[in-house]
Write a protein that holds these residues in place. Structure first.
Motif, PDB file in Angstrom:
ATOM      1  N   ILE A 249       2.491  -0.911   4.473  1.00 27.55           N
ATOM      2  CA  ILE A 249       2.297   0.731   4.282  1.00 27.55           C
ATOM      3  C   ILE A 249       2.441   1.474   3.973  1.00 27.55           C
ATOM      4  CG2 ILE A 249       0.836   1.012   6.375  1.00 27.55           C
ATOM      5  CD1 ILE A 249      -1.327   2.130   4.727  1.00 27.55           C
ATOM      6  N   ILE A 250       3.544   2.338   2.886  1.00 25.82           N
ATOM      7  CA  ILE A 250       4.379   3.062   2.412  1.00 25.82           C
ATOM      8  C   ILE A 250       3.969   4.482   2.855  1.00 25.82           C
ATOM      9  CG2 ILE A 250       6.540   4.059   1.476  1.00 25.82           C
ATOM     10  CD1 ILE A 250       6.694   1.576   0.473  1.00 25.82           C
ATOM     11  N   ILE A 251       4.411   5.078   3.760  1.00 29.02           N
ATOM     12  CA  ILE A 251       2.882   6.373   3.206  1.00 29.02           C
ATOM     13  C   ILE A 251       3.907   7.992   2.993  1.00 29.02           C
ATOM     14  CG2 ILE A 251       1.799   8.731   4.542  1.00 29.02           C
ATOM     15  CD1 ILE A 251       1.078   6.657   6.637  1.00 29.02           C
ATOM     16  N   ARG A 252       4.261   8.392   2.509  1.00 29.80           N
ATOM     17  CA  ARG A 252       4.760   9.397   1.396  1.00 29.80           C
ATOM     18  C   ARG A 252       4.154  10.721   1.387  1.00 29.80           C
ATOM     19  NH1 ARG A 252       9.269   8.673  -2.410  1.00 29.80           N
ATOM     20  NH2 ARG A 252      11.239   7.439  -1.425  1.00 29.80           N
ATOM     21  N   ASP A 253       4.952  11.772   1.493  1.00 34.23           N
ATOM     22  CA  ASP A 253       4.080  13.331   1.286  1.00 34.23           C
ATOM     23  C   ASP A 253       4.158  13.440  -0.066  1.00 34.23           C
ATOM     24  OD1 ASP A 253       3.561  16.410   1.913  1.00 34.23           O
ATOM     25  OD2 ASP A 253       5.773  16.078   0.350  1.00 34.23           O
ATOM     26  N   ALA A 254       5.091  12.935  -0.865  1.00 37.50           N
ATOM     27  CA  ALA A 254       4.614  13.009  -2.362  1.00 37.50           C
ATOM     28  C   ALA A 254       5.676  11.880  -3.175  1.00 37.50           C
ATOM     29  CB  ALA A 254       4.951  14.457  -3.142  1.00 37.50           C
TER      30      ALA A 254
ATOM     31  N   PRO B 218       1.708  10.752   9.547  1.00 36.91           N
ATOM     32  CA  PRO B 218       3.271  10.182   9.480  1.00 36.91           C
ATOM     33  C   PRO B 218       3.432   9.738   7.754  1.00 36.91           C
ATOM     34  CG  PRO B 218       1.637   8.813  10.135  1.00 36.91           C
ATOM     35  CD  PRO B 218       0.922   9.271  10.364  1.00 36.91           C
ATOM     36  N   GLU B 219       4.649  10.155   7.990  1.00 35.36           N
ATOM     37  CA  GLU B 219       5.083   9.960   6.296  1.00 35.36           C
ATOM     38  C   GLU B 219       6.389   8.596   6.806  1.00 35.36           C
ATOM     39  OE1 GLU B 219       6.492  12.932   5.144  1.00 35.36           O
ATOM     40  OE2 GLU B 219       4.835  14.331   5.661  1.00 35.36           O
ATOM     41  N   GLY B 220       6.258   6.941   6.186  1.00 35.46           N
ATOM     42  CA  GLY B 220       7.104   6.509   6.540  1.00 35.46           C
ATOM     43  C   GLY B 220       6.504   5.144   6.002  1.00 35.46           C
ATOM     44  N   ILE B 221       7.522   3.652   6.520  1.00 38.72           N
ATOM     45  CA  ILE B 221       7.334   2.054   6.371  1.00 38.72           C
ATOM     46  C   ILE B 221       6.601   1.611   7.208  1.00 38.72           C
ATOM     47  CG2 ILE B 221       8.043   0.460   5.081  1.00 38.72           C
ATOM     48  CD1 ILE B 221      10.411   2.267   4.418  1.00 38.72           C
ATOM     49  N   TYR B 222       5.014   0.872   7.215  1.00 41.14           N
ATOM     50  CA  TYR B 222       4.706   0.425   8.434  1.00 41.14           C
ATOM     51  C   TYR B 222       3.526  -0.548   8.099  1.00 41.14           C
ATOM     52  CZ  TYR B 222       5.071   6.000   9.908  1.00 41.14           C
ATOM     53  OH  TYR B 222       5.544   6.728  10.584  1.00 41.14           O
ATOM     54  N   THR B 223       3.608  -1.507   8.969  1.00 41.21           N
ATOM     55  CA  THR B 223       2.816  -2.895   8.397  1.00 41.21           C
ATOM     56  C   THR B 223       1.559  -2.133   9.677  1.00 41.21           C
ATOM     57  OG1 THR B 223       3.221  -3.948  10.547  1.00 41.21           O
ATOM     58  CG2 THR B 223       4.358  -4.302   7.986  1.00 41.21           C
ATOM     59  N   PHE B 224       0.091  -3.107   8.648  1.00 40.16           N
ATOM     60  CA  PHE B 224      -0.862  -2.759   8.930  1.00 40.16           C
ATOM     61  C   PHE B 224      -0.549  -4.308  10.489  1.00 40.16           C
ATOM     62  CE2 PHE B 224      -2.198  -2.141   4.734  1.00 40.16           C
ATOM     63  CZ  PHE B 224      -2.434  -1.078   5.425  1.00 40.16           C
ATOM     64  N   GLN B 225      -1.326  -3.651  11.714  1.00 35.92           N
ATOM     65  CA  GLN B 225      -0.987  -4.005  12.787  1.00 35.92           C
ATOM     66  C   GLN B 225      -2.301  -5.511  13.192  1.00 35.92           C
ATOM     67  OE1 GLN B 225       2.235  -4.177  14.500  1.00 35.92           O
ATOM     68  NE2 GLN B 225       2.321  -4.243  13.031  1.00 35.92           N
ATOM     69  N   GLU B 226      -3.699  -4.651  13.331  1.00 35.09           N
ATOM     70  CA  GLU B 226      -4.967  -5.159  13.758  1.00 35.09           C
ATOM     71  C   GLU B 226      -5.912  -4.748  12.872  1.00 35.09           C
ATOM     72  OE1 GLU B 226      -5.367  -5.015  18.679  1.00 35.09           O
ATOM     73  OE2 GLU B 226      -4.189  -3.572  18.615  1.00 35.09           O
ATOM     74  N   MET B 227      -7.148  -5.445  12.856  1.00 36.29           N
ATOM     75  CA  MET B 227      -8.512  -5.134  12.359  1.00 36.29           C
ATOM     76  C   MET B 227      -9.378  -5.030  13.214  1.00 36.29           C
ATOM     77  SD  MET B 227     -10.727  -6.481   9.338  1.00 36.29           S
ATOM     78  CE  MET B 227     -11.389  -7.626  10.364  1.00 36.29           C
ATOM     79  N   PHE B 228     -10.197  -4.046  13.481  1.00 37.92           N
ATOM     80  CA  PHE B 228     -11.736  -3.673  14.223  1.00 37.92           C
ATOM     81  C   PHE B 228     -12.717  -3.189  13.701  1.00 37.92           C
ATOM     82  CE2 PHE B 228      -7.808  -1.318  15.706  1.00 37.92           C
ATOM     83  CZ  PHE B 228      -7.582  -1.692  17.296  1.00 37.92           C
ATOM     84  N   GLU B 229     -13.525  -3.824  13.456  1.00 41.25           N
ATOM     85  CA  GLU B 229     -14.912  -4.311  13.477  1.00 41.25           C
ATOM     86  C   GLU B 229     -15.889  -4.449  13.818  1.00 41.25           C
ATOM     87  OE1 GLU B 229     -15.248  -6.276   9.447  1.00 41.25           O
ATOM     88  OE2 GLU B 229     -14.588  -7.435  11.052  1.00 41.25           O
ATOM     89  N   GLY B 230     -17.141  -3.766  13.534  1.00 38.36           N
ATOM     90  CA  GLY B 230     -18.424  -4.437  14.652  1.00 38.36           C
ATOM     91  C   GLY B 230     -18.369  -2.856  15.839  1.00 38.36           C
TER      92      GLY B 230
ATOM     93  N   PHE C 155       0.894  -1.181   0.114  1.00 37.58           N
ATOM     94  CA  PHE C 155       0.417  -0.094   0.055  1.00 37.58           C
ATOM     95  C   PHE C 155       0.626   1.260   0.251  1.00 37.58           C
ATOM     96  CE2 PHE C 155      -3.063  -3.388   0.276  1.00 37.58           C
ATOM     97  CZ  PHE C 155      -4.189  -2.748   1.385  1.00 37.58           C
ATOM     98  N   LEU C 156       1.228   2.253  -0.509  1.00 37.56           N
ATOM     99  CA  LEU C 156       1.680   3.965  -0.754  1.00 37.56           C
ATOM    100  C   LEU C 156       0.657   4.740  -1.172  1.00 37.56           C
ATOM    101  CD1 LEU C 156       4.514   4.773  -0.872  1.00 37.56           C
ATOM    102  CD2 LEU C 156       3.886   4.339  -4.085  1.00 37.56           C
ATOM    103  N   ILE C 157       0.725   5.067   0.334  1.00 34.26           N
ATOM    104  CA  ILE C 157      -0.127   6.586   0.365  1.00 34.26           C
ATOM    105  C   ILE C 157       0.576   8.018   0.120  1.00 34.26           C
ATOM    106  CG2 ILE C 157      -1.806   7.909   2.028  1.00 34.26           C
ATOM    107  CD1 ILE C 157      -2.264   4.732   1.328  1.00 34.26           C
ATOM    108  N   ASP C 158       0.250   8.635  -1.570  1.00 35.18           N
ATOM    109  CA  ASP C 158       0.877  10.013  -1.926  1.00 35.18           C
ATOM    110  C   ASP C 158      -0.271  11.287  -0.444  1.00 35.18           C
ATOM    111  OD1 ASP C 158       1.437  12.070  -3.259  1.00 35.18           O
ATOM    112  OD2 ASP C 158       1.986  11.042  -5.401  1.00 35.18           O
ATOM    113  N   LYS C 159       0.523  11.652   0.173  1.00 31.05           N
ATOM    114  CA  LYS C 159      -0.169  12.450   0.877  1.00 31.05           C
ATOM    115  C   LYS C 159      -0.213  13.888  -0.702  1.00 31.05           C
ATOM    116  CE  LYS C 159       1.193  13.388   5.038  1.00 31.05           C
ATOM    117  NZ  LYS C 159       2.157  13.763   5.995  1.00 31.05           N
ATOM    118  N   THR C 160       0.010  14.258  -1.332  1.00 28.52           N
ATOM    119  CA  THR C 160       0.004  15.114  -2.225  1.00 28.52           C
ATOM    120  C   THR C 160      -1.136  14.956  -2.695  1.00 28.52           C
ATOM    121  OG1 THR C 160       2.679  16.246  -1.700  1.00 28.52           O
ATOM    122  CG2 THR C 160       1.351  16.996  -3.545  1.00 28.52           C
TER     123      THR C 160
END
Length: 359
Positions: free
Chosen positions: A210-215, A126-138, A81-86
């Motif tokens: 999931i990687i989050i970047r400014d651009a 935040p901007e960085g290299i992360y992973t998905f840890q937990e899921m919430f629903e219900g 997953f790659l997030i482009d904040k800009t």
């Protein structure tokens, strides 16, 4: 007024959203708020539509420079997953025989304040290299705030902790259709309800990055391959020094601020020197690694086999390093054992063998 704002924003989940928004608007310190007036107007249908085909066509053969390699070993996720904040977008990338391709692309909302998250309550993503840890629903999830499903992201990571960043509770979550996807979050990445359900099939907890970047910047596949092989060659050199019990060369790869298992660099050197004396020979093997980059921060994930004449183990290795374009410096390591026969067999089928570039 600042005291009121601080109280309200720190107790967001206990108070109506309108009060928090009002406090943020009145605060004289809210100078980094993002203006949504220039964002393109989208319908609910457009916000829930996968636009990866059009997006990929625009990119052509280009790939994101944040992804140096996605491991083909089935132990690791084949999706990033790659997030482009800009661009305010979420893209899922997958490696196949045709290269690294975008397979999903959606609009997102992000933190209401601009910039990289540094502290609790700053309402920045935040901007960085992360992973998905937990899921919430219900019933444990407030639908009015988070939609039908949410995934916790591993902020703060090791790099964040070294930089003294604070805060937690950063999620990828949804919102009801009655909530604008341009309101700005408290730092989370936000998508539509239908989208979060679609994304769920690509998420393997503890593994999918999931990687989050400014651009996000895009490069040619040849440029991606060259950088990957440059970093991989240095990892191979470090591995070889370890295997050859060349302690000085091995330790040259470590940062002065390195720590792991409660040991400083000095203590780590003493520990490794003791093992070199104890064992007659050491063999270290890696699987094909996944390698991701955010600015000068690089995360390497691989399977590791370690054998000596007295001890053997097998597990997942995560290496945190910095890269200045020439040298790598290891700032942290993590390792967890696995005895799954299927994982071990997969490892034997995907041993890492560095092949230098041909001119």
């Amino acid at each position: 007024m600042w005291i009121l704002t601080k109280f309200l924003t720190s107790h967001y989940t206990l108070l109506p959203a309108a009060l928090v928004v009002l406090a943020a608007m009145l605060s004289p310190f809210n100078t980094n708020a993002f203006s949504t007036k220039d964002l393109p107007a989208r319908t609910l249908e457009e916000e829930a539509k996968d636009d990866s085909s059009t997006f990929q066509q625009k990119l052509g053969s280009q790939v994101p420079d944040a992804i140096l390699n996605i491991s083909t070993n089935s132990f690791f996720s084949n999706y990033v997953f790659l997030i482009d904040k800009t661009a305010r977008s979420l893209t899922i990338w997958q490696k196949s025989n045709d290269g690294t391709k975008a397979i999903r692309h959606y609009p997102t909302d992000i933190g209401k304040n601009q910039g990289d998250k540094t502290s609790l309550g700053d309402h920045k993503t935040p901007e960085g290299i992360y992973t998905f840890q937990e899921m919430f629903e219900g019933p444990n999830l407030d639908f009015s705030l988070y939609g039908s499903r949410a995934f916790k992201i591993s902020y703060p990571n090791l790099f964040d902790n070294l930089l003294g960043k604070t805060g937690s509770g950063i999620w990828l979550h949804a919102v009801p259709d009655t909530v604008a996807l341009t309101r700005g979050s408290r730092g989370c990445v936000v998508v539509r309800n239908g989208v979060i359900k679609e994304l769920s099939q690509f998420i393997n907890l503890q593994k999918t990055p999931i990687i989050i970047r400014d651009a996000v910047q895009y490069v040619t596949p040849d440029m991606q391959k060259k950088k990957y092989q440059d970093v991989a060659a240095k990892i191979e050199d470090w591995r070889h020094a370890w295997e050859q019990k060349n302690l000085s060369k091995y330790m040259d790869y470590y940062s002065e601020s390195f720590s792991t298992l409660g040991m400083s660099k000095k203590q780590w050197r003493k520990y490794k020197a003791g093992l070199n004396e104890k064992y007659k020979e050491i063999k270290v093997k890696f699987s094909e690694p996944s390698i991701f980059e955010q600015k000068n921060q690089i995360v390497v994930r691989t399977l590791q086999s370690y054998e000596s004449n007295e001890h053997a183990d097998f597990g997942e290795k995560t290496i945190y390093l910095t890269y200045d374009g020439t040298n790598i410096t290891i700032v942290g390591e993590e390792w967890s054992e696995t005895k799954d026969p299927g994982v071990i067999q997969g490892f034997n089928n995907s041993l890492f063998s560095f092949q230098p570039l041909k001119n």
